[in-house]
Design a protein around this motif. Structure first.
Motif, PDB file in Angstrom:
ATOM      1  N   PHE A  55       0.853  -1.186   0.000  1.00  0.00           N
ATOM      2  CA  PHE A  55       0.000   0.000   0.000  1.00  0.00           C
ATOM      3  C   PHE A  55       0.893   1.242   0.000  1.00  0.00           C
ATOM      4  O   PHE A  55       1.499   1.579   1.021  1.00  0.00           O
ATOM      5  N   LEU A  56       0.971   1.902  -1.144  1.00  0.00           N
ATOM      6  CA  LEU A  56       1.837   3.074  -1.278  1.00  0.00           C
ATOM      7  C   LEU A  56       1.077   4.321  -0.825  1.00  0.00           C
ATOM      8  O   LEU A  56       0.076   4.697  -1.430  1.00  0.00           O
ATOM      9  N   HIS A  57       1.566   4.928   0.255  1.00  0.00           N
ATOM     10  CA  HIS A  57       0.942   6.110   0.841  1.00  0.00           C
ATOM     11  C   HIS A  57       1.793   7.352   0.591  1.00  0.00           C
ATOM     12  O   HIS A  57       3.017   7.256   0.495  1.00  0.00           O
ATOM     13  N   PRO A  58       1.166   8.516   0.568  1.00  0.00           N
ATOM     14  CA  PRO A  58       1.946   9.757   0.571  1.00  0.00           C
ATOM     15  C   PRO A  58       2.541  10.020   1.950  1.00  0.00           C
ATOM     16  O   PRO A  58       2.225   9.336   2.931  1.00  0.00           O
ATOM     17  N   ASN A  59       3.415  11.012   2.016  1.00  0.00           N
ATOM     18  CA  ASN A  59       3.977  11.432   3.301  1.00  0.00           C
ATOM     19  C   ASN A  59       2.831  11.811   4.246  1.00  0.00           C
ATOM     20  O   ASN A  59       1.804  12.345   3.804  1.00  0.00           O
ATOM     21  N   PRO A  60       2.967  11.551   5.547  1.00  0.00           N
ATOM     22  CA  PRO A  60       1.852  11.772   6.474  1.00  0.00           C
ATOM     23  C   PRO A  60       1.304  13.187   6.478  1.00  0.00           C
ATOM     24  O   PRO A  60       0.111  13.388   6.731  1.00  0.00           O
ATOM     25  N   ASP A  61       2.152  14.192   6.207  1.00  0.00           N
ATOM     26  CA  ASP A  61       1.677  15.579   6.238  1.00  0.00           C
ATOM     27  C   ASP A  61       1.263  16.099   4.868  1.00  0.00           C
ATOM     28  O   ASP A  61       0.959  17.288   4.711  1.00  0.00           O
ATOM     29  N   PHE A  62       1.221  15.235   3.854  1.00  0.00           N
ATOM     30  CA  PHE A  62       0.761  15.658   2.535  1.00  0.00           C
ATOM     31  C   PHE A  62      -0.719  16.012   2.602  1.00  0.00           C
ATOM     32  O   PHE A  62      -1.543  15.249   3.129  1.00  0.00           O
ATOM     33  N   MET A  63      -1.066  17.176   2.079  1.00  0.00           N
ATOM     34  CA  MET A  63      -2.458  17.612   2.084  1.00  0.00           C
ATOM     35  C   MET A  63      -3.145  17.146   0.791  1.00  0.00           C
ATOM     36  O   MET A  63      -2.714  17.493  -0.314  1.00  0.00           O
ATOM     37  N   ILE A  64      -4.174  16.358   0.953  1.00  0.00           N
ATOM     38  CA  ILE A  64      -4.936  15.860  -0.193  1.00  0.00           C
ATOM     39  C   ILE A  64      -5.947  16.945  -0.570  1.00  0.00           C
ATOM     40  O   ILE A  64      -6.984  17.103   0.070  1.00  0.00           O
ATOM     41  N   ASP A  65      -5.600  17.697  -1.589  1.00  0.00           N
ATOM     42  CA  ASP A  65      -6.404  18.835  -2.043  1.00  0.00           C
ATOM     43  C   ASP A  65      -6.587  18.676  -3.547  1.00  0.00           C
ATOM     44  O   ASP A  65      -5.593  18.564  -4.286  1.00  0.00           O
ATOM     45  N   VAL A  66      -7.811  18.629  -4.011  1.00  0.00           N
ATOM     46  CA  VAL A  66      -8.105  18.310  -5.408  1.00  0.00           C
ATOM     47  C   VAL A  66      -7.245  19.145  -6.361  1.00  0.00           C
ATOM     48  O   VAL A  66      -7.160  20.372  -6.231  1.00  0.00           O
ATOM     49  N   LEU A  67      -6.611  18.466  -7.311  1.00  0.00           N
ATOM     50  CA  LEU A  67      -5.765  19.128  -8.299  1.00  0.00           C
ATOM     51  C   LEU A  67      -6.621  19.974  -9.233  1.00  0.00           C
ATOM     52  O   LEU A  67      -7.644  19.504  -9.754  1.00  0.00           O
ATOM     53  N   SER A  68      -6.180  21.206  -9.468  1.00  0.00           N
ATOM     54  CA  SER A  68      -6.989  22.110 -10.298  1.00  0.00           C
ATOM     55  C   SER A  68      -7.137  21.588 -11.725  1.00  0.00           C
ATOM     56  O   SER A  68      -8.168  21.819 -12.370  1.00  0.00           O
ATOM     57  N   ASN A  69      -6.107  20.853 -12.212  1.00  0.00           N
ATOM     58  CA  ASN A  69      -6.223  20.357 -13.589  1.00  0.00           C
ATOM     59  C   ASN A  69      -7.038  19.072 -13.685  1.00  0.00           C
ATOM     60  O   ASN A  69      -7.118  18.460 -14.752  1.00  0.00           O
ATOM     61  N   CYS A  70      -7.663  18.662 -12.556  1.00  0.00           N
ATOM     62  CA  CYS A  70      -8.603  17.538 -12.583  1.00  0.00           C
ATOM     63  C   CYS A  70     -10.037  18.014 -12.336  1.00  0.00           C
ATOM     64  O   CYS A  70     -10.919  17.218 -12.022  1.00  0.00           O
ATOM     65  N   THR A  71     -10.227  19.327 -12.454  1.00  0.00           N
ATOM     66  CA  THR A  71     -11.588  19.876 -12.344  1.00  0.00           C
ATOM     67  C   THR A  71     -11.949  20.581 -13.650  1.00  0.00           C
ATOM     68  O   THR A  71     -11.076  21.015 -14.404  1.00  0.00           O
ATOM     69  N   SER A  72     -13.230  20.679 -13.881  1.00  0.00           N
ATOM     70  CA  SER A  72     -13.734  21.360 -15.091  1.00  0.00           C
ATOM     71  C   SER A  72     -15.195  21.695 -14.848  1.00  0.00           C
ATOM     72  O   SER A  72     -15.773  21.329 -13.814  1.00  0.00           O
ATOM     73  N   ALA A  73     -15.788  22.343 -15.801  1.00  0.00           N
ATOM     74  CA  ALA A  73     -17.223  22.641 -15.688  1.00  0.00           C
ATOM     75  C   ALA A  73     -18.032  21.356 -15.593  1.00  0.00           C
ATOM     76  O   ALA A  73     -19.049  21.289 -14.886  1.00  0.00           O
ATOM     77  N   ASP A  74     -17.572  20.327 -16.289  1.00  0.00           N
ATOM     78  CA  ASP A  74     -18.274  19.039 -16.263  1.00  0.00           C
ATOM     79  C   ASP A  74     -17.898  18.192 -15.051  1.00  0.00           C
ATOM     80  O   ASP A  74     -18.615  17.258 -14.704  1.00  0.00           O
ATOM     81  N   ASN A  75     -16.759  18.512 -14.431  1.00  0.00           N
ATOM     82  CA  ASN A  75     -16.286  17.720 -13.289  1.00  0.00           C
ATOM     83  C   ASN A  75     -15.798  18.658 -12.184  1.00  0.00           C
ATOM     84  O   ASN A  75     -14.610  18.753 -11.899  1.00  0.00           O
ATOM     85  N   PRO A  76     -16.736  19.381 -11.550  1.00  0.00           N
ATOM     86  CA  PRO A  76     -16.327  20.299 -10.473  1.00  0.00           C
ATOM     87  C   PRO A  76     -15.782  19.523  -9.281  1.00  0.00           C
ATOM     88  O   PRO A  76     -16.056  18.328  -9.123  1.00  0.00           O
ATOM     89  N   SER A  77     -15.021  20.206  -8.453  1.00  0.00           N
ATOM     90  CA  SER A  77     -14.391  19.548  -7.309  1.00  0.00           C
ATOM     91  C   SER A  77     -15.435  18.898  -6.404  1.00  0.00           C
ATOM     92  O   SER A  77     -16.410  19.521  -5.990  1.00  0.00           O
TER      93      SER A  77
END
Length: 313
Positions: A268-290
């Motif tokens: 199970f590959l995890h990010p660093n414990p203090d990494f903030m999971i915040d939706v990437l702006s280039n993965c949002t769009s009018a059709d796929n809002p955050s």
């Protein structure tokens, strides 16, 4: 592999990068799962790791319980049979497992949330082969994430410094023979993984199934050196479901096969414990809002999920 989930040779990342990135991105967008071959992890290392893991699970229960740490949520050491319960399931899974994680300096800022590993002294080679496999899978995970980054127009090395101290776990699992007919429990109830990506070594025994978009369960088995790699919920959240975390399970085999043990080893590959999971702006769009307007640290997210699966209270 069964059905339509593709197996891709990761050596193409160096020889045919654009096409490989397109292929792996398409596989994950569609299935959340992909088989990875050509990874270079030696059969000898995998075979020896499986051998020492089997030797540990064959030890008497009292010996194994020496390595159980009450109140730790199973983060390190041994978790006994029928303890973990899939989210929303009435019945615990028919499995026992061991956890070990990244070896870090105990003066690290992450030491308070990444405990020291336990190593069973009764099994020669457990640490050598177990941690050798951990490091090999960790390095393969970096390569997979580089391809996934490129597919969504991130820099190739976007994830490198976000996983270099990841709270990643290797989990050798033993599913004992099923001796009672018609048990309501399954070996692993339907669930999604918590982490960024999971790399599964040894899905050669039948039982692993993924839930297709059509609502049907799709069996997954592998051949040769293939390692099954799937998306976890943290990466699904970060990418706003561009990369979906697919529901999967391990079903009880029919007939005589139920009376055979099954072993598997997910990383199970995890990010660093203090990494903030915040939706990437280039993965949002009018059709796929955050879908997730609030960021959460990977450690807090992990704790939230461990409570749901009854590993911590």
């Amino acid at each position: 592999m069964a059905a339509h989930v593709p197996t891709l040779d990761i050596r193409r990342y160096d020889t045919d990068r654009d096409a490989f990135v397109a292929d792996i991105g398409a596989a994950y967008r569609e299935y959340g799962f992909c088989g990875i071959s050509g990874h270079g992890i030696s059969k000898d290392l995998i075979d020896n790791a499986y051998r020492v893991f089997k030797e540990f699970f064959a030890l008497p229960e009292a010996v194994k319980m020496k390595y159980h740490l009450p109140g730790s949520g199973g983060a390190r050491g041994y978790t006994g049979f029928m303890i973990e319960t899939a989210k929303d399931s009435k019945y615990p899974d028919l499995k026992e497992f061991w956890h070990f994680g990244r070896e870090i300096d105990r003066s690290s800022k992450y030491a308070d949330v990444m405990p020291a590993n336990l190593w069973p002294t009764e099994v020669p080679g457990f640490r050598e082969y177990g941690y050798g496999l951990y490091e090999a899978l960790d390095q393969l995970g970096v390569r997979v994430l580089r391809a996934l980054a490129l597919h969504i127009d991130l820099p190739e090395h976007y994830f490198d410094d976000k996983i270099n101290f990841g709270n990643s776990i290797l989990r050798p699992i033993h599913y004992p023979p099923i001796t009672q007919p018609d048990v309501p429990n399954v070996r692993a109830g339907a669930h999604e993984d918590i982490n960024f990506i999971t790399l599964l070594v040894g899905a050669s025994a039948a039982g692993l199934e993924i839930l297709g978009k059509d609502g049907n369960w799709l069996p997954i088995t592998t051949e040769g050196d293939t390692i099954v790699v799937n998306i976890g919920d943290m990466l699904q959240r970060l990418t706003n479901h561009v990369y979906p975390s697919t529901t999967h399970r391990v079903v009880n085999p029919p007939g005589d096969d139920a009376r055979k043990p099954r072993y598997s080893v997910p990383f199970f590959l995890h990010p660093n414990p203090d990494f903030m999971i915040d939706v990437l702006s280039n993965c949002t769009s009018a059709d796929n809002p955050s879908k997730y307007p609030t960021a959460i640290s990977s450690h807090d997210y992990l704790l939230e999920r461990l409570r749901e699966i009854k590993l911590i209270k």
